[in-house]
Every structure is written in C-alpha cells, then in structure tokens.
Design a protein around this motif. Structure first.
Motif, PDB file in Angstrom:
ATOM      1  N   LYS A 219      -1.093  15.487  -6.579  1.00 41.89           N
ATOM      2  CA  LYS A 219      -1.276  14.142  -6.037  1.00 41.89           C
ATOM      3  C   LYS A 219      -1.633  13.181  -7.169  1.00 41.89           C
ATOM      4  O   LYS A 219      -2.553  13.446  -7.930  1.00 41.89           O
ATOM      5  N   PRO A 220      -0.893  12.065  -7.285  1.00 37.36           N
ATOM      6  CA  PRO A 220      -1.162  11.122  -8.375  1.00 37.36           C
ATOM      7  C   PRO A 220      -2.596  10.585  -8.372  1.00 37.36           C
ATOM      8  O   PRO A 220      -3.135  10.278  -9.412  1.00 37.36           O
ATOM      9  N   MET A 221      -3.200  10.474  -7.195  1.00 36.96           N
ATOM     10  CA  MET A 221      -4.560   9.951  -7.109  1.00 36.96           C
ATOM     11  C   MET A 221      -5.480  10.963  -6.428  1.00 36.96           C
ATOM     12  O   MET A 221      -6.408  10.589  -5.736  1.00 36.96           O
TER      13      MET A 221
ATOM     14  N   HIS B  25       4.682   1.247   1.259  1.00 34.41           N
ATOM     15  CA  HIS B  25       4.134   0.512   0.111  1.00 34.41           C
ATOM     16  C   HIS B  25       4.775  -0.869  -0.045  1.00 34.41           C
ATOM     17  O   HIS B  25       4.827  -1.407  -1.150  1.00 34.41           O
TER      18      HIS B  25
ATOM     19  N   ARG C 218       3.207  -2.490  -3.829  1.00 31.61           N
ATOM     20  CA  ARG C 218       2.183  -1.554  -4.295  1.00 31.61           C
ATOM     21  C   ARG C 218       1.004  -1.562  -3.325  1.00 31.61           C
ATOM     22  O   ARG C 218      -0.144  -1.609  -3.728  1.00 31.61           O
TER      23      ARG C 218
ATOM     24  N   ALA D 296      -1.181   3.693  -3.908  1.00 29.32           N
ATOM     25  CA  ALA D 296      -0.034   3.702  -4.823  1.00 29.32           C
ATOM     26  C   ALA D 296      -0.509   3.456  -6.244  1.00 29.32           C
ATOM     27  O   ALA D 296      -1.406   2.650  -6.474  1.00 29.32           O
ATOM     28  N   THR D 297       0.122   4.136  -7.198  1.00 29.28           N
ATOM     29  CA  THR D 297      -0.234   3.948  -8.603  1.00 29.28           C
ATOM     30  C   THR D 297       0.573   2.830  -9.252  1.00 29.28           C
ATOM     31  O   THR D 297       0.263   2.394 -10.345  1.00 29.28           O
ATOM     32  N   GLY D 298       1.619   2.392  -8.594  1.00 29.59           N
ATOM     33  CA  GLY D 298       2.465   1.320  -9.122  1.00 29.59           C
ATOM     34  C   GLY D 298       3.441   0.859  -8.059  1.00 29.59           C
ATOM     35  O   GLY D 298       3.562   1.473  -7.000  1.00 29.59           O
TER      36      GLY D 298
END
Length: 181
Positions: free
Chosen positions: A49-51, A121, A144, A148-150
């Motif tokens: 998971k990115p976050m 998003h 975003r 979301a990371t971006g």
C-alpha cells in the motif's frame, strides 16, 4: 460403473466457466478507455500500500495518469448508480460534502448485464446519481482526492458472474437440473 465427479473438481470447473464467461462478456461489450492519453502506473493485484506503512493489500483496479486535470470519460453507455461529490463541494442547505472515504470524488456507472465501471480520486464530477451517460461522455476530471499520493484516476471494471446463472440457457429447468447432477 457409476463415477461421480469430485466436488472440488466440479467447483473448479464451475469457477473456470464463470471466469471464461465473464471474460467473453467484457470482450464482447463495447468498452473504451476512460482517458484519451494515459500511463498505467499501478495494475491490479497485491501490492504494498502506497500509504500503508509497508502493508500489502489487494489493489482491485488500475491507476492511470494523464495530463493534469484531464477529462475522465464514461467507458460505455450506462446509468450513474453511485456518486460521491468532490470533498469541499457545497451542499444545498449549507455545509460541504466530504467525498468517498478512500476515493474522494467517486462515480460508479452500471452498464447493464452485470458490468460496472468505477472512477475514483476525481477533482471534479459532472454527473449525478440516476443520470444516463453516453460512451465517451466527460463525467469528471482527474484529481488527487481521497487517499492518493498524486493526481491520477483509479479505474475498476466489475463483472457480476451471477448474471450467467440467472440468464436463460435455452433449455428447460428439468434439462438444466439433469446437467447439474
């Protein structure tokens, strides 16, 4: 000699048939990409998971990145069945919307025959629940919002395999039951 099929093998065959039928339905259905230009930045499947602090989780869709704020298009004609306005959008009567807890600005379109498309998003949404949309119609803008990371679009196609069991087979109920024995 009367041989009976192993229940596990029978289940595996059923699952394989359902997956094959779902694939045929998706290939036969006129779907289009939800963006004119994009790069796939994350596919489906398990990933870190990115976050999520190194935790693995199933990513059920694909993440697509297009030019900043680009148009998001309906993948096929259908009806909007779920709409989460972008966080901060004013509510009639006061206050603002918070957006979907994961996807922020979020839209789900039912294309019929058990096929749904999900768009997350979004920085803007241009549709409402119950609205009919055409294939290629602009339904929102890449954003975003949510977790979301971006800036990107989280896009999913969902096929309900039960439609294949509920659809008429062209045979009578007695014949269908005999085939399942």
């Amino acid at each position: 000699m009367n041989k009976r099929l192993d229940p596990f093998a029978f289940f595996a065959i059923q699952a394989g048939v359902v997956l094959l039928l779902a694939l045929v339905a998706c290939l036969a259905y006129p779907l289009r990409a939800p963006m004119l230009r994009y790069t796939v930045t994350s596919g489906t499947g398990y990933r870190v998971k990115p976050m999520g602090g190194g935790e693995e989780a199933l990513h059920r869709g694909v993440d697509l990145v297009g030019p900043a704020g680009c148009a998001i298009l309906a993948a096929a004609p259908g009806v909007v069945v779920e709409h989460w306005p972008v966080p901060g959008t004013p509510r009639a009567g006061g206050g603002t919307f918070k957006g979907h807890p994961v996807f922020g600005g979020y839209i789900v379109i039912d294309h019929g025959n058990g096929i749904l498309s999900l768009y997350g998003h979004l920085s803007r949404t241009f549709v409402h629940t119950g609205q009919r949309v055409a294939a290629g119609e602009v339904i929102g803008r890449q954003g975003r919002t949510g977790i979301a990371t971006g800036e990107h679009l989280h896009w999913e196609l969902v096929v309900n395999p039960m439609i294949f069991f509920e659809a008429p087979l062209g045979i009578g109920e007695a014949e269908r039951r005999a085939l399942l024995r």
